[in-house]
Scaffold this motif. Sequence first.
Motif, PDB file in Angstrom:
ATOM      1  N   PRO A  95      -6.168  -0.071   5.810  1.00  0.00           N
ATOM      2  CA  PRO A  95      -5.904   0.995   4.817  1.00  0.00           C
ATOM      3  C   PRO A  95      -4.805   1.916   5.636  1.00  0.00           C
ATOM      4  CG  PRO A  95      -8.198   0.915   4.748  1.00  0.00           C
ATOM      5  CD  PRO A  95      -8.019  -0.083   5.733  1.00  0.00           C
ATOM      6  N   GLU A  96      -5.095   2.132   6.932  1.00  0.00           N
ATOM      7  CA  GLU A  96      -4.537   2.949   7.797  1.00  0.00           C
ATOM      8  C   GLU A  96      -2.810   2.419   8.066  1.00  0.00           C
ATOM      9  OE1 GLU A  96      -7.315   1.971   8.488  1.00  0.00           O
ATOM     10  OE2 GLU A  96      -8.399   3.606   9.465  1.00  0.00           O
ATOM     11  N   ASN A  97      -2.950   1.309   7.587  1.00  0.00           N
ATOM     12  CA  ASN A  97      -1.571   0.604   8.007  1.00  0.00           C
ATOM     13  C   ASN A  97      -0.722   0.420   6.518  1.00  0.00           C
ATOM     14  OD1 ASN A  97      -1.922   0.663  10.695  1.00  0.00           O
ATOM     15  ND2 ASN A  97      -2.175  -1.452  10.921  1.00  0.00           N
ATOM     16  N   PHE A  98      -0.980   1.293   5.405  1.00  0.00           N
ATOM     17  CA  PHE A  98      -0.413   0.886   4.332  1.00  0.00           C
ATOM     18  C   PHE A  98      -0.126   2.558   3.890  1.00  0.00           C
ATOM     19  CE2 PHE A  98      -2.070  -3.046   4.085  1.00  0.00           C
ATOM     20  CZ  PHE A  98      -0.919  -3.883   3.622  1.00  0.00           C
ATOM     21  N   ALA A  99       0.975   3.182   3.702  1.00  0.00           N
ATOM     22  CA  ALA A  99       1.087   4.241   3.371  1.00  0.00           C
ATOM     23  C   ALA A  99       2.298   4.586   2.086  1.00  0.00           C
ATOM     24  CB  ALA A  99       1.823   4.871   4.408  1.00  0.00           C
ATOM     25  N   MET A 100       1.969   5.336   1.150  1.00  0.00           N
ATOM     26  CA  MET A 100       2.952   5.634   0.394  1.00  0.00           C
ATOM     27  C   MET A 100       4.366   6.098   0.883  1.00  0.00           C
ATOM     28  SD  MET A 100       0.988   4.629  -2.077  1.00  0.00           S
ATOM     29  CE  MET A 100       1.796   4.386  -3.371  1.00  0.00           C
ATOM     30  N   GLY A 101       5.336   5.831   0.169  1.00  0.00           N
ATOM     31  CA  GLY A 101       6.640   6.471   0.540  1.00  0.00           C
ATOM     32  C   GLY A 101       6.856   7.812   0.114  1.00  0.00           C
ATOM     33  N   VAL A 102       7.875   8.398   0.433  1.00  0.00           N
ATOM     34  CA  VAL A 102       8.174   9.916   0.046  1.00  0.00           C
ATOM     35  C   VAL A 102       9.204  10.079  -0.861  1.00  0.00           C
ATOM     36  CG1 VAL A 102       7.264  10.886   2.163  1.00  0.00           C
ATOM     37  CG2 VAL A 102       9.404  10.040   2.277  1.00  0.00           C
ATOM     38  N   GLY A 103       9.363  11.299  -1.648  1.00  0.00           N
ATOM     39  CA  GLY A 103      10.397  11.239  -2.538  1.00  0.00           C
ATOM     40  C   GLY A 103      10.390  10.219  -3.490  1.00  0.00           C
ATOM     41  N   ALA A 104      11.726   9.725  -3.896  1.00  0.00           N
ATOM     42  CA  ALA A 104      11.754   8.791  -4.886  1.00  0.00           C
ATOM     43  C   ALA A 104      10.705   7.462  -4.639  1.00  0.00           C
ATOM     44  CB  ALA A 104      13.156   8.404  -4.936  1.00  0.00           C
ATOM     45  N   ARG A 105      10.373   7.357  -3.461  1.00  0.00           N
ATOM     46  CA  ARG A 105       9.634   6.133  -3.371  1.00  0.00           C
ATOM     47  C   ARG A 105       8.225   6.429  -3.148  1.00  0.00           C
ATOM     48  NH1 ARG A 105      11.265   1.877  -2.839  1.00  0.00           N
ATOM     49  NH2 ARG A 105       9.608   0.918  -1.390  1.00  0.00           N
ATOM     50  N   ALA A 106       7.707   7.512  -3.753  1.00  0.00           N
ATOM     51  CA  ALA A 106       6.504   7.977  -3.670  1.00  0.00           C
ATOM     52  C   ALA A 106       5.283   6.893  -4.383  1.00  0.00           C
ATOM     53  CB  ALA A 106       6.135   9.389  -4.247  1.00  0.00           C
ATOM     54  N   GLY A 107       5.828   6.239  -5.281  1.00  0.00           N
ATOM     55  CA  GLY A 107       4.850   5.446  -5.886  1.00  0.00           C
ATOM     56  C   GLY A 107       4.885   3.953  -5.307  1.00  0.00           C
ATOM     57  N   ALA A 108       5.549   3.881  -4.254  1.00  0.00           N
ATOM     58  CA  ALA A 108       5.737   2.358  -3.490  1.00  0.00           C
ATOM     59  C   ALA A 108       4.614   2.378  -2.292  1.00  0.00           C
ATOM     60  CB  ALA A 108       7.199   2.245  -3.243  1.00  0.00           C
ATOM     61  N   HIS A 128       4.018   1.094   1.388  1.00  0.00           N
ATOM     62  CA  HIS A 128       4.493   0.413   2.677  1.00  0.00           C
ATOM     63  C   HIS A 128       3.799  -0.025   3.537  1.00  0.00           C
ATOM     64  CE1 HIS A 128       7.229   3.190   0.352  1.00  0.00           C
ATOM     65  NE2 HIS A 128       8.361   2.660   1.210  1.00  0.00           N
ATOM     66  N   LEU A 129       4.132  -1.336   4.204  1.00  0.00           N
ATOM     67  CA  LEU A 129       3.234  -1.915   5.159  1.00  0.00           C
ATOM     68  C   LEU A 129       4.193  -1.442   6.518  1.00  0.00           C
ATOM     69  CD1 LEU A 129       1.308  -3.840   6.420  1.00  0.00           C
ATOM     70  CD2 LEU A 129       3.139  -5.773   5.868  1.00  0.00           C
ATOM     71  N   PHE A 130       3.272  -1.096   7.458  1.00  0.00           N
ATOM     72  CA  PHE A 130       3.956  -0.689   8.655  1.00  0.00           C
ATOM     73  C   PHE A 130       2.818  -1.073   9.835  1.00  0.00           C
ATOM     74  CE2 PHE A 130       1.791   3.467   9.731  1.00  0.00           C
ATOM     75  CZ  PHE A 130       1.131   3.538   8.717  1.00  0.00           C
ATOM     76  N   ASP A 131       3.139  -0.532  10.752  1.00  0.00           N
ATOM     77  CA  ASP A 131       2.354  -0.827  12.331  1.00  0.00           C
ATOM     78  C   ASP A 131       2.369  -2.191  12.591  1.00  0.00           C
ATOM     79  OD1 ASP A 131       1.140  -0.974  14.423  1.00  0.00           O
ATOM     80  OD2 ASP A 131      -0.815   0.052  13.547  1.00  0.00           O
ATOM     81  N   LEU A 132       3.441  -2.972  13.037  1.00  0.00           N
ATOM     82  CA  LEU A 132       3.583  -4.192  13.268  1.00  0.00           C
ATOM     83  C   LEU A 132       3.246  -4.803  14.524  1.00  0.00           C
ATOM     84  CD1 LEU A 132       6.634  -4.859  10.819  1.00  0.00           C
ATOM     85  CD2 LEU A 132       4.149  -5.060   9.977  1.00  0.00           C
ATOM     86  N   GLY A 133       2.664  -4.063  15.419  1.00  0.00           N
ATOM     87  CA  GLY A 133       2.620  -4.286  16.665  1.00  0.00           C
ATOM     88  C   GLY A 133       1.541  -5.581  17.107  1.00  0.00           C
ATOM     89  N   LEU A 134       0.931  -5.848  16.127  1.00  0.00           N
ATOM     90  CA  LEU A 134       0.144  -7.321  16.437  1.00  0.00           C
ATOM     91  C   LEU A 134       0.506  -8.127  15.452  1.00  0.00           C
ATOM     92  CD1 LEU A 134      -3.597  -5.585  16.315  1.00  0.00           C
ATOM     93  CD2 LEU A 134      -2.144  -6.121  18.339  1.00  0.00           C
TER      94      LEU A 134
END
Length: 891
Positions: free
Chosen positions: A698-711, A713-719
């Motif tokens: 869950p820590e590697n999925f975050a909502m966007g900001v502003g207009a993308r607040a409902g989307a 996002h998948l991040f932290d791709l180090g592994l």
Amino acid sequence: MSYDHSFVVAKFAPKKSASWTSYYGVRAAALLSTRPFLALRMPLVHIGLQEPSDPPCYVLFLVSGRKPEGLNDNSYFALGPASDQESKILHVRPGPLLCPDGRTLYVHTFPKLFEDELVPEPVPVAAEFSHHLDNSDFLTFCRSVLEQPGRIQANTNARYSGGEDSVPVDWDSWSGQSPREGLNERFGYVFEYLRAETFDFSSLESPSIYEELLLYKQLTAEYSWSGVTEAVSWACRIRKFPCAPQRTLAPPFTFTGKIPTVSSDLMAAAFLLNSMKIPFDGDPVPAADEEPEIEWDDGPDSSFPFPRHKAATPPSHIKVVAFDLLDTIFDRNTPIVDALRLLAPSLDKRRLLEVFVECEGLRHRDHPHVPHIRGTLGDVCARLGVDCSNSMLGDALHAILRPGLHAEAEEAVKMLSDRGYTLLALPLPDADSFSSSLPPLPCGITLPAEPLWTNTSGSRWFTQTPHIVFSELLERAREKHPDVDGSQILVVTSGPYRVAEPANAAGFPVALIRRPGSLEPQVDVGTYDPTLVATGLRDLCAQLEPTRGPIQPTPPVKRPFPRMRPFRVCDLYQATRVLGSGSFGNIYGAFHVLTGEEVALKVEMPTGKPDETCVLPYEAQVYRLLRGHTGIPFLRWSGMDGGAHVLILDKLGVNLQQLRRLCRGTLSLRSVCALALQMLDRIEFAHSRGVVIRDIKPENFAMGVGARAGAVHLFDLGLAKLFVDPRTGQHIPPREGRVGLGTPRYASYNVHFGREQSRRDDLEALGNVLLFLLHGRLPWQGIYAPSIEAKLLRIGEMKAGAPFRELLARSPPEFTRYFEHVRGLGFEDKPGYTLLVRIFRERMEREGWAEDGGCFDWVGGAVSPNLKGTLVPDEYKWGRRVHVGGLGHSR
Ligand SMILES: Nc1ncnc2c1ncn2[C@@H]1O[C@H](COP(=O)(O)OP(=O)(O)OP(=O)(O)O)[C@@H](O)[C@H]1O
């Protein structure tokens, strides 16, 4: 199985705790020596004080670094290496309760614990008692609890309190509401009393003392109100099990003096206790509620000259006014927007400018000797995903190179000239490109004859006007006024970081033009100090009116970012705060110094050890591979800067773990389904590019900001890893004996047994994440095992066995279908993404749940923003409002 179970979780809550109930709370709290700790309920039979055939008797033990005092002076066991004088030592071999520094822990015992035998008078608290819970407090507490049997069961209110807010009287926390309960007033702490007399553990974990330890662990791990809340909500869930009529604790018993033997249960408890941080006598009292200064000891090397604070300046003191032409006299932004609108008509004006300016700066940084405007246009098109013909690019270039004059320029320049100021201009950047296309300067301003510095190799005029310009300016001013000094030359600019900062550093006063809607950032990190701020050139003239009296220096601004040494990456991105820490370094919030746009900087400082490789260059490659999906943050730049590896990424909002906490521990099925659809989409996209993520959490999925607040996002791709060999196009072969990667809580069953991960493992981990968000807890959390290896194996077994089946049985049927599919996949099989999406979509349709941005629990007032226990990052809070997902609401 029925199990008699009572427990007490005690926690000290420093006053003003609300101030660290924040994103940074956990970090700050880690430094506090007052921690929540536990009064253990132990069956006496476990410590050899009862025969197994006797009716079971339980007692609450307090484990503390402090001996009990007062009437219970002698009622303790010393654990571990006690001094020679200790008469009663609870021998523990091989010493799990030994403290690393050799100090002693005490288990407080209880000779007078029960109601009738409680001490008649409150025990005076020893003078030196400062922040430890001692035995007298404990007794008083027990008495308070025992005097009011049944109260807890009747109370359905939330069980948390503290901070500066008053505590409702009917709460079952012991919180200083009556004179009798004065401890809280003095020390500002709160007891949580959680009591579940009889309940069925069969659908939870096996009955054991670890239930309590688990609570404790959670509290210590997440020391903040959210930790308490989570622990309490966990307990509340237990409490939902049917309760038998309350029983009092078993009959009083007398300590025989016999040193108990240690049963295996206690032994296991001791191992866990050993990992807890229990305050000791002599530990320093925590220093108020100060947040620690975050030390930047591994970041890029950069420093700033900070401006001196200025005295009031009479306008007559100013002899020369020097214009930074860009955006004060010439209007360069309008032609840029006009040009870009030809290329991407649907995008918002400001966004177009932001993208252009960012691409221009980065291009200039990376290719300083190449004409950049055409290249920048190409970068902009690539970034926006638009295809442009050469002729379109030519037209755009033509428009950009023809800036007009600002409407007020002529008039203002004339006015200042009439007042006798000498008017100069800073050399125009990139004069060669502009030379033939510029409109004539308003009469009265002189340009330098030869703009020396524009050809300076690697010149950084996009961000910082070089110092050389200001020495040149002084020389030119002295041609007219031989005695003039820097303080008499007013530099007029609209660029706080591009011009005002270096001008101030060179000792020149600055007039900052802030036109409404200007692109330049409004964020002030205290590296420049304008002498005056004007809304335009007319306002500047009005403020320089000789009859107006001295120009008052702008009052010092309260800088919002005092906790971090400021640093800048690529001279373009100003870091402002720590957003999070990862295994390899920190993630900083930053803004672009020319546009104010917010970004995230992921920074890794090489250790310099020859055998260590940095991971960020690898992660950058993965981000590049995954470019083109809006659910994955865009990598704006990556490379070395200031000696550190840096990734510059889109800034995201709150991650799903934080949002789960915000929502008091669990998310509704509706939110979980809506998240599942988006998360599946991101994972499918990564797989379509041949990448397995291998760290779904869950820590590697975050909502966007502003207009993308409902989307999401998948991040932290180090592994992440390629599962398709790019040379052959073949799937990688299955392998055994791999090192487990990712997070054991969510990892797929296969990972626990050393198998190579493939697409199916990402999806199984996603299933675990969704179950976690729904239930707030997974059965294998907090289990005990003597070593990490044993624990991983045990978790793997739980995922394969009954605990997992039971978890599915108490989850919506969609999850059974989901796991049937993903667990049935072979190593190389392509998952049925459409099928998985359909599972959740069908449920949403059946329930009539819309899939729009408002479908999440945290949107639209469902969660009160000011509840204690939320971990909403500070940037989402202001005043009494919270903005989550871009939809703010007042309380
Ligand atoms: N683009 C971003 N925008 C906002 N916050 C971010 C961003 N990237 C990371 N963070 C914050 O920083 C935290 C750590 O980031 P990240 O997971 O990328 O680091 P890591 O070193 O890979 O961490 P870990 O060791 O947990 O895998 C995240 O949980 C998140 O809160």
